[in-house]
Design a protein around this motif. Structure first.
Motif, PDB file in Angstrom:
ATOM      1  N   GLN A   1     -12.185  -3.814   1.503  1.00  0.00           N
ATOM      2  CA  GLN A   1     -13.527  -3.677   2.080  1.00  0.00           C
ATOM      3  C   GLN A   1     -14.587  -4.259   1.150  1.00  0.00           C
ATOM      4  O   GLN A   1     -15.517  -4.927   1.602  1.00  0.00           O
TER       5      GLN A   1
ATOM      6  N   GLU B   1      -2.201   2.348  -4.347  1.00  0.00           N
ATOM      7  CA  GLU B   1      -2.421   3.445  -3.407  1.00  0.00           C
ATOM      8  C   GLU B   1      -3.252   2.926  -2.237  1.00  0.00           C
ATOM      9  O   GLU B   1      -4.139   2.078  -2.421  1.00  0.00           O
ATOM     10  N   PHE B   2      -2.984   3.442  -1.043  1.00  0.00           N
ATOM     11  CA  PHE B   2      -3.684   2.970   0.148  1.00  0.00           C
ATOM     12  C   PHE B   2      -5.197   3.006  -0.042  1.00  0.00           C
ATOM     13  O   PHE B   2      -5.889   2.042   0.252  1.00  0.00           O
ATOM     14  N   LYS B   3      -5.733   4.113  -0.551  1.00  0.00           N
ATOM     15  CA  LYS B   3      -7.184   4.246  -0.663  1.00  0.00           C
ATOM     16  C   LYS B   3      -7.772   3.195  -1.603  1.00  0.00           C
ATOM     17  O   LYS B   3      -8.856   2.677  -1.358  1.00  0.00           O
ATOM     18  N   ASP B   4      -7.044   2.841  -2.650  1.00  0.00           N
ATOM     19  CA  ASP B   4      -7.525   1.838  -3.599  1.00  0.00           C
ATOM     20  C   ASP B   4      -7.469   0.427  -3.003  1.00  0.00           C
ATOM     21  O   ASP B   4      -8.413  -0.355  -3.156  1.00  0.00           O
TER      22      ASP B   4
ATOM     23  N   GLY C   1       2.079   2.845  -2.530  1.00  0.00           N
ATOM     24  CA  GLY C   1       1.712   3.772  -3.600  1.00  0.00           C
ATOM     25  C   GLY C   1       2.918   4.246  -4.392  1.00  0.00           C
ATOM     26  O   GLY C   1       4.073   3.955  -4.071  1.00  0.00           O
TER      27      GLY C   1
ATOM     28  N   SER D   1      -7.416  -0.305   0.188  1.00  0.00           N
ATOM     29  CA  SER D   1      -8.375  -0.326   1.290  1.00  0.00           C
ATOM     30  C   SER D   1      -9.801  -0.516   0.774  1.00  0.00           C
ATOM     31  O   SER D   1     -10.568  -1.326   1.321  1.00  0.00           O
ATOM     32  N   ALA D   2     -10.169   0.191  -0.281  1.00  0.00           N
ATOM     33  CA  ALA D   2     -11.507   0.043  -0.861  1.00  0.00           C
ATOM     34  C   ALA D   2     -11.698  -1.376  -1.412  1.00  0.00           C
ATOM     35  O   ALA D   2     -12.780  -1.970  -1.261  1.00  0.00           O
ATOM     36  N   HIS D   3     -10.663  -1.920  -2.031  1.00  0.00           N
ATOM     37  CA  HIS D   3     -10.732  -3.279  -2.570  1.00  0.00           C
ATOM     38  C   HIS D   3     -10.906  -4.299  -1.448  1.00  0.00           C
ATOM     39  O   HIS D   3     -11.750  -5.201  -1.541  1.00  0.00           O
TER      40      HIS D   3
ATOM     41  N   ILE E   1       0.829  -1.204   0.000  1.00  0.00           N
ATOM     42  CA  ILE E   1       0.000   0.000   0.000  1.00  0.00           C
ATOM     43  C   ILE E   1       0.865   1.255   0.000  1.00  0.00           C
ATOM     44  O   ILE E   1       0.386   2.339   0.294  1.00  0.00           O
TER      45      ILE E   1
ATOM     46  N   PRO F   1     -13.507  -3.046   6.964  1.00  0.00           N
ATOM     47  CA  PRO F   1     -12.453  -2.087   6.606  1.00  0.00           C
ATOM     48  C   PRO F   1     -11.059  -2.670   6.832  1.00  0.00           C
ATOM     49  O   PRO F   1     -10.872  -3.568   7.651  1.00  0.00           O
TER      50      PRO F   1
END
Length: 171
Positions: free
Chosen positions: A126, A117-120, A93, A122-124, A91, A132
């Motif tokens: 979840q 990227e962390f947000k991507d 990025g 993390s969303a995956h 993560i 989360p």
């Protein structure tokens, strides 16, 4: 020793209790990341080959990741020709890609890794697990047909992963 065995059983029970029926969430979560050569890749590129896949989500400066990667590397080397293999997913990025590469080199990581990227990521996570991403390392475990069977934020002992695979392999 009894405490250690009890602790391992507790972790195994916790890990096993996170069994997922992921069929409905996998289609909603088509995360595409990159390999370290910059090519787009997804976790699914590594599933369904007749072996279980353990995905280790990590970040270069995580103390636990730096400790646990050795046991996951050993797990990969012991099982890759037989029934299981490991994929890393950093993560870090793009901004920290050099640090992620240094992590891979420092630990002589024998399994492939992707980066996102962390947000991507993390969303995956979840979307796949319904929970989360709480930290690293985190684990996704796919069966030999490519179905997500378990997910957990936090490290999972290799012995618990091996026991889970043995229990759910149907052989």
């Amino acid at each position: 020793m009894t405490t250690r065995i009890l602790g391992q059983r507790l972790v195994h029970m916790l890990f096993a209790s996170i069994l997922l029926s992921a069929a409905t969430t996998v289609s909603a979560a088509s995360g595409v990341f990159q390999d370290f050569d910059g090519q787009p890749r997804s976790i699914e590129d590594y599933t369904g080959d007749g072996r279980w896949l353990m995905v280790m989500i990590w970040v270069h400066d995580c103390h636990v990741c730096n400790t646990e990667v050795e046991s996951y590397a050993q797990f990969h080397l012991e099982h890759e020709q037989d029934n299981a293999h490991v994929l890393g997913l950093s993560i870090d990025g793009e901004d920290n890609k050099a640090d992620a590469l240094a992590f891979i080199e420092r630990h002589d990581v024998p399994f492939p890794s992707l980066i996102g990227e962390f947000k991507d990521v993390s969303a995956h996570f979840q979307a796949l697990s319904g929970s989360p991403l709480h930290g690293t390392p985190s684990i996704l475990l796919y069966d030999s047909e490519g179905t997500l069977r378990a997910a957990q934020s936090g490290a999972v002992p290799v012995s618990a992963i091996e026991a889970f695979i043995d229990e759910h392999s149907g052989s």
